[in-house]
Design an enzyme around this catalytic site. Structure first.
Site, PDB file in Angstrom:
ATOM      1  N   ALA A   5       0.829  -1.211   0.000  1.00  0.00           N
ATOM      2  CA  ALA A   5       0.000   0.000   0.000  1.00  0.00           C
ATOM      3  C   ALA A   5       0.864   1.261   0.000  1.00  0.00           C
ATOM      4  CB  ALA A   5      -0.926  -0.008   1.216  1.00  0.00           C
ATOM      5  N   GLU A  11      10.289   2.559   6.716  1.00  0.00           N
ATOM      6  CA  GLU A  11      10.006   1.126   6.775  1.00  0.00           C
ATOM      7  C   GLU A  11      10.884   0.524   7.869  1.00  0.00           C
ATOM      8  OE1 GLU A  11       8.010  -1.416   5.559  1.00  0.00           O
ATOM      9  OE2 GLU A  11       9.303  -2.558   6.914  1.00  0.00           O
ATOM     10  N   SER A  40       8.640  -3.133  -0.892  1.00  0.00           N
ATOM     11  CA  SER A  40       7.893  -3.660  -2.047  1.00  0.00           C
ATOM     12  C   SER A  40       8.194  -5.125  -2.333  1.00  0.00           C
ATOM     13  CB  SER A  40       8.207  -2.821  -3.292  1.00  0.00           C
ATOM     14  OG  SER A  40       7.954  -1.465  -3.049  1.00  0.00           O
ATOM     15  N   CYS A  87       2.853 -12.561  -0.917  1.00  0.00           N
ATOM     16  CA  CYS A  87       2.017 -13.623  -1.511  1.00  0.00           C
ATOM     17  C   CYS A  87       2.862 -14.746  -2.105  1.00  0.00           C
ATOM     18  CB  CYS A  87       1.128 -13.041  -2.608  1.00  0.00           C
ATOM     19  SG  CYS A  87       0.320 -11.520  -2.124  1.00  0.00           S
ATOM     20  N   VAL A  93       8.396   4.208  12.867  1.00  0.00           N
ATOM     21  CA  VAL A  93       7.634   5.344  13.389  1.00  0.00           C
ATOM     22  C   VAL A  93       7.006   4.900  14.700  1.00  0.00           C
ATOM     23  CG1 VAL A  93       5.670   6.876  12.996  1.00  0.00           C
ATOM     24  CG2 VAL A  93       7.242   6.333  11.115  1.00  0.00           C
ATOM     25  N   ASP A 140      -3.707  -3.282   4.599  1.00  0.00           N
ATOM     26  CA  ASP A 140      -4.191  -4.208   5.632  1.00  0.00           C
ATOM     27  C   ASP A 140      -4.535  -3.524   6.951  1.00  0.00           C
ATOM     28  OD1 ASP A 140      -3.711  -6.229   3.841  1.00  0.00           O
ATOM     29  OD2 ASP A 140      -2.120  -7.200   4.996  1.00  0.00           O
ATOM     30  N   ASN A 179      -2.967  -2.857  -2.910  1.00  0.00           N
ATOM     31  CA  ASN A 179      -2.453  -2.172  -4.100  1.00  0.00           C
ATOM     32  C   ASN A 179      -3.440  -1.142  -4.621  1.00  0.00           C
ATOM     33  OD1 ASN A 179       0.273  -3.278  -5.219  1.00  0.00           O
ATOM     34  ND2 ASN A 179      -0.778  -4.999  -4.279  1.00  0.00           N
ATOM     35  N   TYR A 222     -17.568 -19.796 -25.384  1.00  0.00           N
ATOM     36  CA  TYR A 222     -17.602 -21.266 -25.410  1.00  0.00           C
ATOM     37  C   TYR A 222     -16.813 -21.814 -26.596  1.00  0.00           C
ATOM     38  CZ  TYR A 222     -19.085 -25.795 -27.119  1.00  0.00           C
ATOM     39  OH  TYR A 222     -19.062 -27.054 -27.642  1.00  0.00           O
ATOM     40  N   TRP A 282     -22.621 -24.926 -21.928  1.00  0.00           N
ATOM     41  CA  TRP A 282     -23.103 -24.151 -20.780  1.00  0.00           C
ATOM     42  C   TRP A 282     -21.934 -24.062 -19.803  1.00  0.00           C
ATOM     43  CZ3 TRP A 282     -27.746 -21.727 -20.508  1.00  0.00           C
ATOM     44  CH2 TRP A 282     -28.712 -22.105 -21.435  1.00  0.00           C
TER      45      TRP A 282
END
Ligand SMILES: Cc1cc2nc3c(=O)[nH]c(=O)nc-3n(C[C@H](O)[C@H](O)[C@H](O)COP(=O)(O)OP(=O)(O)OC[C@H]3O[C@@H](n4cnc5c(N)ncnc54)[C@H](O)[C@@H]3O)c2cc1C
Length: 451
Positions: free
Chosen positions: A13, A36, A42, A46, A83, A286, A308, A429, A437
């Site tokens: 973020a 940081e 960065s 994940c 911080v 988060d 993001n 399809y 379907w």
């Protein structure tokens, strides 16, 4: 003189916001200073499960942009700087250099809080022992690697949520004996209804995971400072390595201490522009609570996809542009070996808890035309409002090509469609890709006919 944007947190973020603001406004107009507390910026958390599994070769592969690369783009990043306080009256933050211990006070014109979330760690005896960890950072992944190099053979994953599943799969791939301990009676309890989780249980057990459902952890056996077993109500489980995956809580303490409003979910309260209640203070990722588009409630859904988008939205607004964050549906996807697992919106259980009069329908379908080689089966569960047929949520569990079909359902949900409308959608399809379907059409049609 340039205005100063201070960012707390140098990952998804925070640095997305920094990059977006930098794209829109030059350094002459806006100085960007990001703090940081870790050593990296960065990085793709994940990808951590696939790093410990060996599918991703090197930690550096997960780093999208280093501090040096950010600096080259005109973003001043200070790593190993934490911080410790925000003062909204004087518009300053207090920063501690973690290498020297030195503290300083920095003024901001705009402040973005992007402090992320922390894994939940219950106060179990022995939880601080060596070998008990979480998988949240590259440093955690390095600890797993060290444990494997030291000859670890028995791993226990506590919690069968999506991170627990991904960790279990990847430790299994490294040749470890893996046990997964889960308090609920089914895996993925926060993601799937129990009737959709059956296939996950089967896939885990047939892959050789010792899955212990309905089992509560009580602590750890520790010898010479190292974990040797996980204690449960049903007895001990041998372990040289324990990974805890019990979900997260928003890192909102700094904001709360500064008098910035935090919601019942534990996330910082923001409006659709990512503004907090304090002047010139923004928050994203988060650490915030987001509006759930179906229930309207504030929820903390700690996902990179939101971090993001929110970072980009906050960066745009801070730079003087106009962007809104549209809320969340909880759309998520993962896999365990060949089984793809995805959900969007509310499960049947969540819809009932939200007081909605909902019904659910499960459809068995095939990923390709039945005669075409490689067709895989899948189950699609649709949850809809009984009175109106409005889609409320969906879950998919199945083989290859099943999972990403959730995005069609998420799109329908985002746009407030009913199952009747969905059953007539113009989806593509051809035999190698779907039956005539598509499973999504079949599932919507079956739910519509039940109405
Ligand atoms: C193993 C794992 C797998 C995941 N898989 C997925 C997935 O498949 N899909 C998905 O959508 N999401 C996934 N996620 C979630 C995703 O990684 C997060 O949602 C995302 O990283 C959140 O970004 P963020 O910037 O809000 O927070 P973070 O990435 O947590 O970054 C916050 C940063 O702030 C720093 N910080 C905190 N407090 C301070 C302070 N006081 N001073 C200075 N710095 C501070 C922290 O060190 C941290 O680097 C996964 C997460 C993990 C751990």
């Amino acid at each position: 003189m340039a205005r100063r944007l201070v960012i707390i947190g140098g990952d998804a973020a925070g640095m997305t916001a920094a990059a977006q603001a930098r794209r829109m406004v030059s350094a002459d107009e806006l100085e960007i200073l990001a703090f940081e507390r870790g050593s990296r910026t960065s990085y793709a958390a994940c990808g951590l499960p696939y790093l410990i599994g060996g599918l991703v070769e090197a930690p550096a592969d997960l780093v999208a942009r280093t501090p040096e690369e950010h600096r080259a783009k005109g973003i001043d990043v200070r790593i190993r700087h934490e911080v410790t306080a925000i003062d909204t009256q004087t518009a300053t933050v207090t920063v501690r250099n973690l290498d020297t211990g030195q503290e300083s006070v920095t003024h901001y014109d705009e402040l973005l809080i992007a402090t992320g979330a922390s894994g939940i760690t219950p106060p179990w005896p022995g939880i601080d022992a060596e070998g008990v960890l979480q998988l949240r950072t590259l440093a955690d992944a390095a600890k797993v690697e060290q444990a494997l190099a030291a000859g670890t053979r028995h791993a226990v994953v506590v919690g069968a949520g999506y991170i627990g599943l991904e960790v279990a799969e990847n430790l299994l791939a490294r040749g470890l004996a893996v046990s997964v301990i889960e308090k609920l009676d089914a895996p993925m309890g926060a993601v799937l209804d129990a009737d959709m989780a059956v296939a996950v249980t089967d896939a885990m057990r047939s892959a050789g995971i010792d899955l212990r459902l309905g089992t509560s952890v009580t602590g750890f056996t520790v010898s010479d400072g190292r974990v040797t077993a996980v204690e449960t109500e049903a007895g001990p489980v041998k372990a040289n390595l324990v990974v805890i995956g019990l979900g997260v809580r928003a890192n909102s303490e700094l904001a709360r201490a500064a008098g910035i409003a935090v919601g019942e979910s534990g996330g910082i309260i923001v409006d659709d522009h990512l503004r907090t209640g304090a002047p010139h203070v923004w928050a994203a990722g988060d650490c915030v609570e987001s509006r759930h588009r179906i229930t309207g409630r504030g929820v903390v859904l700690a996902l990179g996809t939101h971090a993001n988008k929110q970072g980009r939205c906050a960066g745009t607004n801070i730079a003087g542009g106009e962007a809104t964050f549209g809320g969340v549906l909880g759309t998520a996807i993962t896999k365990f070996k060949h089984l793809e697992i995805a959900r969007t919106g509310l499960t049947e259980r969540e819809a009932a808890a939200a007081g909605l009069d909902a019904f659910a329908e499960i459809t068995e379908a095939s990923s390709r035309a039945g005669y075409y080689p490689g067709a895989q089966s899948m189950r699609v569960k649709v949850v809809a409002e009984r009175q109106t047929g409005r889609l409320l949520g969906a879950q998919i569990v199945g083989g290859e090509d099943a999972g990403k079909r959730i995005d069609v359902l998420a799109t329908a949900l985002w746009n407030g469609m009913t199952v009747h409308e969905m059953s007539g959608m113009d989806l593509s399809y051809a035999p190698p890709f779907s039956p005539v379907w598509d499973p999504v059409l079949l599932a919507a049609g079956k739910a519509a006919s039940k109405l």
